[in-house]
Design an enzyme around this catalytic site. Sequence first.
Site, short mmCIF file in Angstrom:
data_model
loop_
_atom_site.label_atom_id
_atom_site.label_comp_id
_atom_site.label_asym_id
_atom_site.label_seq_id
_atom_site.Cartn_x
_atom_site.Cartn_y
_atom_site.Cartn_z
N ASP A 19 0.83 -1.21 0.00
CA ASP A 19 0.00 0.00 0.00
C ASP A 19 0.86 1.25 0.00
O ASP A 19 1.97 1.27 0.56
CB ASP A 19 -0.90 -0.02 1.24
CG ASP A 19 -2.05 0.97 1.13
OD1 ASP A 19 -2.38 1.39 0.00
OD2 ASP A 19 -2.62 1.34 2.18
N ASN A 21 1.42 3.36 -2.94
CA ASN A 21 1.99 3.80 -4.22
C ASN A 21 1.46 5.16 -4.67
O ASN A 21 2.22 6.03 -5.10
CB ASN A 21 1.69 2.77 -5.32
CG ASN A 21 2.41 1.46 -5.10
OD1 ASN A 21 3.46 1.40 -4.47
ND2 ASN A 21 1.84 0.39 -5.65
N ASN A 67 -10.64 -2.77 -6.26
CA ASN A 67 -9.88 -1.74 -6.98
C ASN A 67 -10.50 -1.33 -8.31
O ASN A 67 -10.09 -0.33 -8.91
CB ASN A 67 -8.44 -2.21 -7.21
CG ASN A 67 -7.59 -2.20 -5.97
OD1 ASN A 67 -6.60 -2.93 -5.87
ND2 ASN A 67 -7.96 -1.39 -4.97
N TRP A 68 -11.49 -2.09 -8.78
CA TRP A 68 -12.19 -1.68 -10.00
C TRP A 68 -12.95 -0.36 -9.80
O TRP A 68 -13.34 0.30 -10.77
CB TRP A 68 -13.19 -2.75 -10.44
CG TRP A 68 -12.54 -4.05 -10.81
CD1 TRP A 68 -12.48 -5.19 -10.06
CD2 TRP A 68 -11.87 -4.37 -12.04
NE1 TRP A 68 -11.81 -6.19 -10.74
CE2 TRP A 68 -11.43 -5.71 -11.96
CE3 TRP A 68 -11.60 -3.64 -13.21
CZ2 TRP A 68 -10.72 -6.34 -12.99
CZ3 TRP A 68 -10.90 -4.26 -14.24
CH2 TRP A 68 -10.47 -5.60 -14.12
#
Length: 241
Positions: A19, A21, A67-68
Amino acid sequence: MSKQDKPAGAPRHVAVIMDGNGRWAQSRGRPRLFGHQAGARRVREIVEACPDCGVEYLTIFAFSTENWKRTQDEVAGLMSLFRIYITREARALRDNDVRVRFIGDRVRLDHKLQKLMDQLEAMTAHCEGTNLTIALNYGGRDEVARATKRLAEDVAAGRLDPADVGEETLPRYLDTCLLPDPDLVIRTSGEARISNFLLWQSAYSEYEFVDTLWPDFTAAEFARLTETFGRRERRYGAVPA
């Protein structure tokens, strides 16, 4: 380092929620995808550190079923990055004796990416060094739901007696059926939640929540956390002898 020479008390299986980025990139005035690219480069360093740390299995959370919900541009950029990563790293992974597996629901992924995933798994199937598992379009609840569906189908078809279903049954239907449960789960970026990652498998895992953003997470910090794990007492509900 041979398995016989692994550090005493080292975790056999480490899972990582990579986690931070996006925040790493934004703090530098760059787009979020720049951070994902930096994070992908960091993966190689951590994979290469596993043998010296005595870690046989490394599972990384690359893209979740949730995450979509991100912007179309970010999702498209991530899917492109996954294709590039697999193409670029395939030979190095094989040459370093790293066996790669993917977990998660592949159906929603584009066919080109699915083909690359299949090819990388086949290319590294003979490797006997570090076992790298990449969770791609993965969610713990989704995994359990899919596993339960397959179990129910076997019951309905008469291949499984309901009386034989117990705590040891469901793991045989999970994506991770060939893997040991994680001993240590690490989450970077300062967040202290598990985000639907390996819900069944991590029931007795030890956790480390660190403030470091993933692109800044070094092999030295990884080694420190695995060494700290060796000093923990894991009782699995029992009391010290």
